[in-house]
Motif scaffolding. Structure first.
Motif, PDB file in Angstrom:
ATOM      1  N   VAL A 454       0.852  -1.195   0.000  1.00 35.20           N
ATOM      2  CA  VAL A 454       0.000   0.000   0.000  1.00 35.20           C
ATOM      3  C   VAL A 454       0.884   1.240   0.000  1.00 35.20           C
ATOM      4  CG1 VAL A 454      -1.732   1.285   1.288  1.00 35.20           C
ATOM      5  CG2 VAL A 454      -1.845  -1.218   1.186  1.00 35.20           C
ATOM      6  N   GLU A 455       0.463   2.247  -0.752  1.00 35.98           N
ATOM      7  CA  GLU A 455       1.264   3.486  -0.860  1.00 35.98           C
ATOM      8  C   GLU A 455       0.358   4.698  -0.668  1.00 35.98           C
ATOM      9  OE1 GLU A 455       4.671   4.122  -3.825  1.00 35.98           O
ATOM     10  OE2 GLU A 455       3.012   5.267  -4.704  1.00 35.98           O
ATOM     11  N   MET A 456       0.838   5.637   0.137  1.00 35.77           N
ATOM     12  CA  MET A 456       0.122   6.889   0.359  1.00 35.77           C
ATOM     13  C   MET A 456       1.006   8.060  -0.059  1.00 35.77           C
ATOM     14  SD  MET A 456      -1.816   6.740   4.059  1.00 35.77           S
ATOM     15  CE  MET A 456      -0.304   6.520   4.980  1.00 35.77           C
ATOM     16  N   VAL A 457       0.407   9.068  -0.669  1.00 32.98           N
ATOM     17  CA  VAL A 457       1.074  10.349  -0.929  1.00 32.98           C
ATOM     18  C   VAL A 457       0.324  11.410  -0.139  1.00 32.98           C
ATOM     19  CG1 VAL A 457       1.770  12.047  -2.641  1.00 32.98           C
ATOM     20  CG2 VAL A 457       1.809   9.600  -3.213  1.00 32.98           C
ATOM     21  N   ASP A 462       2.183  23.634   3.163  1.00 36.66           N
ATOM     22  CA  ASP A 462       3.518  24.160   3.442  1.00 36.66           C
ATOM     23  C   ASP A 462       4.636  23.135   3.273  1.00 36.66           C
ATOM     24  OD1 ASP A 462       2.364  22.830   5.655  1.00 36.66           O
ATOM     25  OD2 ASP A 462       3.886  23.658   6.968  1.00 36.66           O
ATOM     26  N   LEU A 463       4.300  21.874   2.952  1.00 33.40           N
ATOM     27  CA  LEU A 463       5.331  20.849   2.826  1.00 33.40           C
ATOM     28  C   LEU A 463       5.257  20.180   1.461  1.00 33.40           C
ATOM     29  CD1 LEU A 463       5.073  19.063   6.309  1.00 33.40           C
ATOM     30  CD2 LEU A 463       6.750  20.777   5.613  1.00 33.40           C
ATOM     31  N   GLU A 464       6.417  19.720   1.009  1.00 32.25           N
ATOM     32  CA  GLU A 464       6.449  18.957  -0.228  1.00 32.25           C
ATOM     33  C   GLU A 464       5.701  17.626  -0.020  1.00 32.25           C
ATOM     34  OE1 GLU A 464       7.741  19.744  -3.217  1.00 32.25           O
ATOM     35  OE2 GLU A 464       8.154  21.756  -2.424  1.00 32.25           O
ATOM     36  N   PRO A 465       5.066  17.091  -1.085  1.00 35.84           N
ATOM     37  CA  PRO A 465       4.359  15.811  -0.949  1.00 35.84           C
ATOM     38  C   PRO A 465       5.275  14.728  -0.386  1.00 35.84           C
ATOM     39  CG  PRO A 465       3.818  16.837  -3.035  1.00 35.84           C
ATOM     40  CD  PRO A 465       4.923  17.665  -2.438  1.00 35.84           C
ATOM     41  N   LEU A 466       4.719  13.910   0.488  1.00 36.93           N
ATOM     42  CA  LEU A 466       5.458  12.874   1.197  1.00 36.93           C
ATOM     43  C   LEU A 466       4.879  11.516   0.811  1.00 36.93           C
ATOM     44  CD1 LEU A 466       7.317  11.839   3.536  1.00 36.93           C
ATOM     45  CD2 LEU A 466       5.396  12.304   5.075  1.00 36.93           C
ATOM     46  N   THR A 467       5.724  10.614   0.341  1.00 37.76           N
ATOM     47  CA  THR A 467       5.275   9.269  -0.026  1.00 37.76           C
ATOM     48  C   THR A 467       5.556   8.314   1.129  1.00 37.76           C
ATOM     49  OG1 THR A 467       5.693   9.666  -2.368  1.00 37.76           O
ATOM     50  CG2 THR A 467       5.523   7.374  -1.659  1.00 37.76           C
ATOM     51  N   ILE A 468       4.507   7.599   1.556  1.00 36.71           N
ATOM     52  CA  ILE A 468       4.609   6.655   2.673  1.00 36.71           C
ATOM     53  C   ILE A 468       4.221   5.275   2.157  1.00 36.71           C
ATOM     54  CG2 ILE A 468       3.800   6.070   4.983  1.00 36.71           C
ATOM     55  CD1 ILE A 468       3.007   9.026   5.317  1.00 36.71           C
ATOM     56  N   GLY A 469       5.121   4.338   2.301  1.00 35.49           N
ATOM     57  CA  GLY A 469       4.839   2.972   1.874  1.00 35.49           C
ATOM     58  C   GLY A 469       4.651   2.049   3.054  1.00 35.49           C
ATOM     59  N   LEU A 470       3.683   1.124   2.947  1.00 30.64           N
ATOM     60  CA  LEU A 470       3.462   0.109   3.969  1.00 30.64           C
ATOM     61  C   LEU A 470       3.870  -1.259   3.412  1.00 30.64           C
ATOM     62  CD1 LEU A 470       1.450   2.486   4.813  1.00 30.64           C
ATOM     63  CD2 LEU A 470       0.194   0.709   6.040  1.00 30.64           C
ATOM     64  N   GLU A 471       4.308  -2.129   4.297  1.00 35.36           N
ATOM     65  CA  GLU A 471       4.705  -3.466   3.863  1.00 35.36           C
ATOM     66  C   GLU A 471       3.499  -4.342   3.547  1.00 35.36           C
ATOM     67  OE1 GLU A 471       7.207  -5.116   6.831  1.00 35.36           O
ATOM     68  OE2 GLU A 471       8.840  -3.659   6.513  1.00 35.36           O
TER      69      GLU A 471
END
Length: 856
Positions: A454-457, A462-471
């Motif tokens: 699963v991947e979240m952006v 005020d912040l650059e987009p952050l990509t968060i990946g789950l196992e």
């Protein structure tokens, strides 16, 4: 920094400018939350461990600083730490420890007064921004250019500047400027007030202002007390309220609008921030509107001694200081019509309700102020819960009103509303709500594919987009695949956080199944990463202590003034004269090293000629304050062939540097430690007059840590207490409102102000129409002379004030001459002169005890 003037085709007033900062005070945690929730872009606050000009505020402990900075950064609010006091020599190592802790917490800036402190901060932590406090008394672009050499990133302008003067400053410098827009006004220039010290032995430059300007004074003109009626608070300005001038301030180039009030309540902070946030935003949108009567009423209820534009519209001495009161009054409720037992009849002009706080006008120092909660309201015979206009009987707490024999009440007196519990409750909801009301919008896009992580952006404004990946890799759903609404609901459960889900998009591949536990994990990861991105980063400091390194460059090595035989160079007694007659009397009695400090600088030509004809040397004293447009006063001094200047501000020092004029820096440059003294020497000072904030022990320590030949010590003077843009002469002795129409009563009259204990204090005006109130009793530092001589100090100064009698001047010079020659002791000198036995303004361990609160 400044943009071109607008034309009719231009976009809105501040289009293209970076965001204008609203800077709020925070004396405690509640005030900080109130500022955050009410629209402040930044807060300024002090630490309870010292170096803070509001010692009476609750302040923050050093251990709380990291947590505070984390909370501020989460809410996109900057935090500025006040180090805005003068610092003594023995405090420098402790100050370095403080700065290291401030840098480690990731503070956004420190606010400093002391030139030496600015140098220390810049050497220790080059990444930490430095703001020059209003305590630095910066009133001219030349002074701002001077402090920029120390690494100053922003300056807080003196409150006494007008909009026109602010514009001249911002057009002449590219250093960002900050200006006060709301709150209490000091009658004296910040950093130049010595009244608390002179009256009470406590230093305003050390965060312990006694607010002597809020006391009543009588005016003595040419020896006769003047009947001013109810006008007694001659030095107590109304509060600054510049809401309606916000567009002009922004257009003048101010980048930060500052609210005063680290001693005020969180309700005050919430209320004032809310109104000024709206003013700034509406200005930037081209939709500004002045305060409505209802909005002004709300601001007055939070805190008001009466509102004025301060000095922003220029000097109007009568408007600034009406002199009728110095207390918080709130909003006008109405006029007193009648009274009986425990009730008053008022012609009401503003809302009043049960539970409100009210006060009847009176002198709080004469026990004449009458205040109470509202216990009942009646219109005629009918009880009501509230009223907005008309004649109303207001019931007060039993015993509030005076007896019939008491003459404190009279018809026509004003009644003020001081508290509105309903307004306070509404304001409290802004900062007492769990999790707060101010939220940061979060946009989330999620990709969920069968058998893939699963991947979240995640993005915020005020912040650059952050990509968060789950196992986690979802399986194919047998029944219920994840839906947009289901995942939106789970990620939107942000509870008591500072975030709110503003946008959501779900992209799926196949029919993936996502358990609720995984959705919860996604939400927690998102919050953790957002907080991590907002966590302030520690700033890098020098690894080794810098104070020992800096002091080692100051300490004397083989300075001949500290040789084994200090008597090889005889001491010099310098005499400061404030009239031509004093110059003549001093010369007649053998003085040959003089300083002229005249009200009428046209007489300097005569003074220079007379002293030179007598074979002496003479320096000319500059004004304490120089504003834009007043450079001509420096050029006027330069026309006289004096032997040097007594420079009292950075503008004068810059002028002396450019024109190779020898100068001595005066007490007003606030040298209290070796680092400040070294900087003044680097700027060209032949000698440095030690600050009056030093007591005997601190003065000896300063002289012991730097070459003694650097210093000049004032050992006899009348303390210059208030130095003011406000002119009392114009305010009460003239029909005019400023120097353009006052008729200059200062040229014709001798004026004194008498305080509450009966002491009279001379008031002088300078050529710039600024007033100085001097302590009526002279102080003598005679007992400090022997140890100073032993350390190698060779330049001493006595200052005349109004002395015009030949015998008096001769006696004064003789006594100090004999003291320096060793023929008299210090005790014999001050006892014969009947002067206060103290050096500077705070009592040292060897000085005479006194009652520090006598006048207060």
């Amino acid at each position: 920094m400044r943009r071109a003037a607008s034309t009719t085709e231009d976009p809105p007033l501040t289009a293209g400018r970076e965001r204008i900062e609203l800077l709020a005070p925070a004396g405690n945690w509640q005030c900080a939350r109130a500022a955050i929730e009410s629209g402040a872009d930044a807060i300024y606050f002090g630490l309870d461990t010292g170096f803070n000009a509001r010692a009476r505020a609750a302040n923050f402990h050093l251990d709380e600083l990291p947590e505070l900075m984390v909370q501020l950064r989460r809410q996109k609010v900057r935090g500025y730490v006040t180090l805005n006091t003068l610092v003594f020599s023995d405090e420098l190592p402790s100050l370095e420890d403080h700065v290291r802790a401030i840098a480690d917490a990731g503070a956004d800036a420190v606010i400093v007064q002391d030139l030496g402190v600015a140098r220390l901060v810049r050497r220790l932590c080059p990444e930490l921004p430095i703001h020059a406090s209003t305590q630095m008394t910066l009133t001219h672009p030349a002074a701002i250019d001077m402090v920029r050499e120390l690494g100053i990133d922003r300056v807080v302008l003196a409150r006494e500047l007008s909009l026109a003067e602010i514009r001249k400053i911002t057009e002449a410098t590219n250093v960002p400027v900050e200006a006060f827009v709301h709150g209490a006004l000091c009658v004296a220039y910040s950093g130049q007030c010595l009244t608390s010290e002179s009256f009470g032995g406590r230093s305003a430059n050390r965060g312990q202002c006694a607010q002597a300007c809020r006391l009543p004074y009588d005016l003595i003109c040419d020896g006769t007390e003047q009947d001013l009626g109810p006008v007694r608070y001659l030095l107590s300005p109304q509060d600054l309220a510049a809401h309606d001038l916000v567009p002009q301030l922004i257009d003048a180039g101010v980048s930060s609008l500052k609210i005063e009030g680290r001693l005020k309540s969180p309700e005050y902070v919430a209320n004032v921030c809310h109104h000024y946030r709206s003013a700034i935003d509406r200005t930037l949108q081209g939709q500004f509107a002045p305060l409505t009567p209802e909005q002004k009423y709300e601001l007055e209820l939070s805190f008001s001694r009466g509102f004025s534009p301060g000095w922003l519209e220029g000097c109007d001495h009568k408007r600034l200081t009406p002199g009728l009161s110095s207390a918080k009054r709130g909003a006008l409720l109405g006029e007193l019509l009648n009274w009986r037992r425990d009730a008053i009849e008022v012609r009401v002009v503003a809302p009043v309700a049960l539970g409100d706080g009210i006060v009847i006008e009176g002198d709080r120092f004469e026990n004449a102020e009458i205040g109470s909660r509202v216990f009942s309201l009646r219109r005629g015979k009918r009880s009501v819960e509230s009223a907005e206009s008309g004649r109303v009987w207001i019931g007060l707490r039993r015993g509030t009103l005076p007896t019939e024999a008491d003459n404190r009440l009279r018809r026509g007196m004003q009644v003020f509303k001081t508290d509105d519990p309903r307004l306070s409750k509404r304001l409290q909801t802004r900062y007492q709500t769990v999790g707060g009301q101010k939220k940061i919008p979060v946009a989330v896009r999620v990709r969920v594919a069968v058998a893939e992580p699963v991947e979240m952006v995640v993005a915020t404004p005020d912040l650059e987009p952050l990509t968060i990946g789950l196992e986690f890799c979802p399986a194919e759903a047998r029944q219920h695949a994840v839906t947009d609404s289901q995942l939106r609901e789970q990620l939107g459960r942000l509870g008591n956080t500072v975030y709110t889900l503003s946008e959501f998009q779900l992209d799926t591949v196949g029919r993936p199944m996502l358990p609720l536990s995984v959705m919860g994990q996604m939400r927690r990861r998102m919050l953790q990463e957002l907080d991590r991105r907002r966590r302030p980063s520690p700033l890098t400091c020098q690894a080794q202590p810098v104070v020992p390194q800096m002091l080692s460059s100051v300490r004397p090595q083989d300075d001949d003034s500290k040789s084994s035989n200090p008597q090889t160079v005889g001491p010099t007694l310098r005499v400061l004269c404030r009239s031509l007659r004093q110059v003549e009397l001093a010369l007649d009695h053998g003085a040959r090293d003089l300083i002229a400090d005249f009200h009428d600088i046209r007489r300097y030509a005569d003074a220079v000629r007379i002293v030179h004809d007598a074979g002496g040397r003479i320096e000319l004293a500059t004004l304490r304050i120089i504003k834009p447009g007043e450079n001509g006063l420096l050029r006027a001094l330069a026309r006289h062939p004096a032997d040097g200047w007594l420079a009292r501000n950075l503008v004068a020092i810059e002028y002396c540097r450019r024109h190779a004029i020898p100068f001595v820096s005066d007490f007003s440059l606030n040298a209290t430690n070796p680092l400040t003294a070294q900087q003044l020497r680097a700027w060209g000072a032949q000698r440095i007059t030690a600050s009056y904030d030093l007591n005997r022990d601190q003065l000896l320590e300063l002289v012991g840590q730097a070459p003694a030949k650097w210093f000049e010590v004032v050992i006899h003077q009348h303390m210059p207490m208030f130095h003011m843009e406000h002119c009392v002469f114009c305010s009460v002795l003239s029909p005019g409102r400023n120097k353009s129409d006052c008729g200059r009563p200062c040229d014709r009259h001798q004026v004194e102000l008498r305080d509450r204990v009966g002491a009279s204090h001379p008031l002088h005006a300078d050529i710039g129409c600024r007033n100085t109130l001097y302590n009526g009793t002279a102080q003598s530092g005679a007992e400090a002379v022997a140890p100073l001589l032993k350390l190698g100090v060779r330049h001493f100064r006595i200052e005349l004030l109004s002395e015009a009698d030949r015998t008096v001047v001769a006696t004064l010079i003789d006594l100090y001459r004999h003291l320096l020659d060793g023929r008299l002791s210090g005790r014999e000198v001050w006892q014969q002169l009947r002067a206060d036995n103290r050096i500077g303004v705070t009592r040292g361990t060897m000085e005479q005890p006194r009652n520090p609160l006598a006048i207060l």
